[in-house]
Write a protein that holds these residues in place. Sequence first.
Motif, PDB file in Angstrom:
ATOM      1  N   GLU A 177      40.746  31.310  28.188  1.00 59.80           N
ATOM      2  CA  GLU A 177      39.789  32.203  27.523  1.00 59.80           C
ATOM      3  C   GLU A 177      38.629  32.625  28.426  1.00 59.80           C
ATOM      4  O   GLU A 177      38.268  33.809  28.459  1.00 59.80           O
ATOM      5  N   LYS A 178      38.099  31.673  29.164  1.00 61.59           N
ATOM      6  CA  LYS A 178      36.946  31.963  30.014  1.00 61.59           C
ATOM      7  C   LYS A 178      37.317  32.979  31.103  1.00 61.59           C
ATOM      8  O   LYS A 178      36.614  33.974  31.318  1.00 61.59           O
ATOM      9  N   ASN A 179      38.428  32.729  31.772  1.00 65.48           N
ATOM     10  CA  ASN A 179      38.869  33.645  32.826  1.00 65.48           C
ATOM     11  C   ASN A 179      39.303  34.988  32.261  1.00 65.48           C
ATOM     12  O   ASN A 179      39.120  36.032  32.893  1.00 65.48           O
ATOM     13  N   ALA A 180      39.873  34.963  31.049  1.00 69.01           N
ATOM     14  CA  ALA A 180      40.293  36.212  30.406  1.00 69.01           C
ATOM     15  C   ALA A 180      39.083  37.092  30.116  1.00 69.01           C
ATOM     16  O   ALA A 180      39.093  38.298  30.387  1.00 69.01           O
ATOM     17  N   THR A 181      38.032  36.481  29.599  1.00 67.40           N
ATOM     18  CA  THR A 181      36.808  37.230  29.302  1.00 67.40           C
ATOM     19  C   THR A 181      36.215  37.805  30.585  1.00 67.40           C
ATOM     20  O   THR A 181      35.835  38.978  30.630  1.00 67.40           O
ATOM     21  N   ALA A 182      36.169  36.986  31.637  1.00 71.08           N
ATOM     22  CA  ALA A 182      35.598  37.451  32.908  1.00 71.08           C
ATOM     23  C   ALA A 182      36.408  38.618  33.464  1.00 71.08           C
ATOM     24  O   ALA A 182      35.845  39.612  33.942  1.00 71.08           O
ATOM     25  N   LEU A 183      37.727  38.533  33.380  1.00 71.00           N
ATOM     26  CA  LEU A 183      38.569  39.600  33.930  1.00 71.00           C
ATOM     27  C   LEU A 183      38.420  40.885  33.106  1.00 71.00           C
ATOM     28  O   LEU A 183      38.360  41.981  33.661  1.00 71.00           O
ATOM     29  N   SER A 184      38.329  40.742  31.782  1.00 69.21           N
ATOM     30  CA  SER A 184      38.130  41.911  30.916  1.00 69.21           C
ATOM     31  C   SER A 184      36.841  42.625  31.280  1.00 69.21           C
ATOM     32  O   SER A 184      36.799  43.851  31.413  1.00 69.21           O
ATOM     33  N   THR A 202      46.998  44.798  25.479  1.00 64.48           N
ATOM     34  CA  THR A 202      46.369  43.494  25.381  1.00 64.48           C
ATOM     35  C   THR A 202      46.623  42.820  24.046  1.00 64.48           C
ATOM     36  O   THR A 202      46.828  43.480  23.032  1.00 64.48           O
ATOM     37  N   HIS A 203      46.613  41.487  24.057  1.00 61.17           N
ATOM     38  CA  HIS A 203      46.639  40.710  22.812  1.00 61.17           C
ATOM     39  C   HIS A 203      45.225  40.321  22.426  1.00 61.17           C
ATOM     40  O   HIS A 203      44.994  39.786  21.357  1.00 61.17           O
ATOM     41  N   SER A 204      44.284  40.557  23.353  1.00 54.86           N
ATOM     42  CA  SER A 204      42.920  40.103  23.134  1.00 54.86           C
ATOM     43  C   SER A 204      42.138  41.140  22.337  1.00 54.86           C
ATOM     44  O   SER A 204      41.887  42.244  22.807  1.00 54.86           O
ATOM     45  N   SER A 205      41.737  40.785  21.106  1.00 57.29           N
ATOM     46  CA  SER A 205      40.947  41.756  20.333  1.00 57.29           C
ATOM     47  C   SER A 205      39.564  41.902  20.955  1.00 57.29           C
ATOM     48  O   SER A 205      38.919  42.927  20.813  1.00 57.29           O
ATOM     49  N   GLU A 206      39.143  40.872  21.692  1.00 59.09           N
ATOM     50  CA  GLU A 206      37.850  40.965  22.379  1.00 59.09           C
ATOM     51  C   GLU A 206      37.879  42.111  23.393  1.00 59.09           C
ATOM     52  O   GLU A 206      36.973  42.938  23.441  1.00 59.09           O
ATOM     53  N   LEU A 207      38.951  42.163  24.178  1.00 58.47           N
ATOM     54  CA  LEU A 207      39.080  43.245  25.157  1.00 58.47           C
ATOM     55  C   LEU A 207      39.292  44.585  24.443  1.00 58.47           C
ATOM     56  O   LEU A 207      38.641  45.583  24.759  1.00 58.47           O
TER      57      LEU A 207
END
Length: 223
Positions: A177-184, A202-207
């Motif tokens: 999660e941490k690296n995913a957020t940083a990359l987004s 993406t599967h990430s709703s955050e992104l």
Amino acid sequence: MLLQLKNISKGYGEQGSHNFRPVLENLNLEIQKGEKLSIVGQSGSGKTTLLNLIGTLDSPDFGEVFFDGKNLTGYSKKELADFRNQHLGFVFQLHHLMPQLSLLENVLLPVLPQGKVSKEQKEWAENLIKRVGIWDQRHQKPSEMSGGECQRTAVVRALINKPELILADEPTGALDEKNATALSELLIQLSEEENLTLITVTHSSELANQMDKRYTLRNGKLE
Ligand SMILES: Nc1ncnc2c1ncn2[C@@H]1O[C@H](COP(=O)(O)OP(=O)(O)O)[C@@H](O)[C@H]1O
Ligand SMILES: [Mg+2]
């Protein structure tokens, strides 16, 4: 308008046979220059198929793809390869870095077919590597880097030819999660700074929520 898909249909298997599997059906999409959009959808809904068509890695059964007003449908293999090299940057779920090359060599790989790497290209690469925070790792091989560092390297490599359009297929899918957020954040920030157009699956709703537009691929169409 940077990109337009007109009545795109694509399936796998032999047309008309019982095992033909339709994936995209009469799909339309228009993307303005500088727009950032996400595509979400269930596994198997055709997101990668769609991205491959946009990226000219595959061609539709029916319909047309326009880039900057030019119809790419009739381009030869060689013309498409040149087109991709000039205008597109790809980031995949798994970084696809060359294991025997260092971070810096991997980043410069896309410009090597053009002959010698120019001073400007080297500076641009070094500047990007610094900006994404992997300068200290520049002489390391992918096996000596973390997953997040490898994905950041892949992002830099995608930007090396100064493309107008970045296509990212689940770029954070293999990260915690941490690296995913940083990359987004990195993808979005670089897109804004360089006025790039960004399409990310993406599967990430955050992104997805940080993009200008969010589409869902369902039943072969974008909603
Ligand atoms: N090269 C291929 N040959 C046959 N079927 C394929 C091929 N690529 C994808 N498919 C099928 O097409 C559908 C959509 O796949 P894909 O575009 O990879 O979906 P997603 O990326 O949304 O998971 C799936 O049912 C998949 O099994
Ligand atoms: Mg996929």
